[in-house]
Design an enzyme around this catalytic site. Structure first.
Site, PDB file in Angstrom:
ATOM      1  N   LYS A 253       0.852  -1.190   0.000  1.00  0.00           N
ATOM      2  CA  LYS A 253       0.000   0.000   0.000  1.00  0.00           C
ATOM      3  C   LYS A 253       0.887   1.240   0.000  1.00  0.00           C
ATOM      4  O   LYS A 253       1.723   1.402   0.893  1.00  0.00           O
ATOM      5  CB  LYS A 253      -0.860   0.022   1.264  1.00  0.00           C
TER       6      LYS A 253
ATOM      7  N   LYS B 232     -12.447  -7.263  -8.754  1.00  0.00           N
ATOM      8  CA  LYS B 232     -13.224  -7.690  -7.595  1.00  0.00           C
ATOM      9  C   LYS B 232     -14.491  -8.272  -8.194  1.00  0.00           C
ATOM     10  O   LYS B 232     -15.458  -7.547  -8.464  1.00  0.00           O
ATOM     11  CB  LYS B 232     -13.513  -6.501  -6.686  1.00  0.00           C
TER      12      LYS B 232
HETATM   13 MG    MG Z   1      -6.542  -1.903  -5.001  1.00  0.00          MG
END
Ligand code: MG
Length: 341
Positions: free
Chosen positions: A144, A251
């Site tokens: 991240k 997703k």
């Molecule tokens: Mg992502």
């Protein structure tokens, strides 16, 4: 074909609060749908909305499910509007259960494996966090970025790369945190480093984001990936139409009927990474079955997320560097359905 239809809502606390670009996230709302055909065969699907990403809400899903009544036909899926992409996913998964299973059984090899990418924390903590993951065999990592000061983070990139053995790959996920200038600084730095791709460098809802993302993809050699830009079937179709040259971090739970969306991506020979929406094992099972059936290049799965829920019954198997096709048998939708009673 007529099915008996039912659904159950859930609200599940995470084991630990999830930090997101929209603030802390403590519990997950969703619903499991169940269909049963006249022969007694049962299919399950999960509607796992992320309204902060722009999906429908659980209340909308609940309302439509109640309106469907106790019996539906396959036509019900066609009648759910495209805007309800998570519910369309759940119905498509449940009704598609047998078609998928019949096809998958032909080529299934129980010991067939897919690699899994490991999640790394933002900031300096990454340097310690990567070591035990390397030790247990992970070779693809997702870090991240876009959380702290860009100059500090960029200087950590080389420290992190120095920890990685030959052949290891790094995915950087900016979650849309950068503007054009910051993105350019990063993308320059990524050249000639083991960066597999940079995920969502520009926010999906930023002004002119489509042009910005396409411009960056054309100007820098490092591969870019879309994640938050892909919410619903419409987004996937639009980016396919634009000829997006990078990766689709999918997703699957958010993009409508899985069979239809994946057929379009396969037809376009798109690069796909199957990735978790922090859904339960029901939705994960749908995505992973499709991941094993995917004919294109097989990139590491974005499913290094478990254990995830305070109640372990809703999790898939604990994160490991590989998933075997036979591991899918551990994902038991009926047990989750029963647990929600
Ligand atoms: Mg992502």
């Amino acid at each position: 074909m007529e099915y008996r239809f039912s659904h159950r809502r859930y609200r599940l606390p995470f084991r630990a609060v999830v930090r997101t670009a929209h603030g802390p996230w403590a519990e997950r709302d969703g619903a499991i749908v169940r269909v049963e055909d006249e022969a007694g065969r049962v299919g399950y699907g999960e509607a796992a909305p992320l309204p902060r990403f722009g999906t429908e809400t659980i209340e909308e899903i609940d309302g439509v499910c109640r309106g469907l009544g106790g019996r539906i036909t396959a036509q019900a899926l066609a009648e759910v509007p495209a805007r309800l992409g998570c519910l369309r996913h759940a119905l498509g998964a449940a009704i598609g259960e047998w078609a998928e299973a019949d096809g998958a059984a032909v080529a299934a090899e129980a010991n067939e494996t897919l690699t899994v990418s490991a999640l790394l924390p933002a900031g300096r903590a990454v340097l310690e966090a990567v070591k035990p993951k390397l030790e247990i065999g992970f070779r693809t990592f997702k870090w991240k970025v876009g959380v702290g000061d860009p100059a500090d983070e960029i200087s950590l990139l080389d420290d992190l790369c120095a920890e990685l053995p030959e052949g290891a790959k790094l995915r950087l996920d900016a979650n849309g945190a950068w503007d054009r200038r910051k993105a350019e600084r990063w993308l320059e730095r990524c050249a000639e480093r083991p960066v597999e791709f940079v995920e969502q460098p520009i926010a999906a809802d930023a002004r002119g984001s489509e042009d910005l993302l396409r411009g960056l993809a054309a100007d820098f050699p490092v591969t870019l990936a879309l994640d938050e830009s892909l919410v619903g079937e419409g987004d996937v179709m639009r980016w396919l139409g634009l000829g997006w040259p990078g990766v689709y971090v999918l997703k699957l739970a958010l993009v409508g009927d899985p069979a239809v969306t994946l057929a379009r991506l396969a037809h376009a020979k798109a690069a796909v990474v199957f990735s978790s929406s922090l859904e339960t094992a029901v939705g994960a099972r749908t995505a992973l079955r499709h991941a094993f059936a995917w004919k294109g290049a097989r990139r590491a799965l974005g499913y290094g997320v478990w254990p995830l829920f305070a109640d372990r019954r809703f999790d898939g198997p604990a994160a490991a560097p590989f998933l075997r096709r036979s591991d899918l048998a551990q994902l038991d939708p009926e047990a989750i359905w029963t647990a929600l009673d």
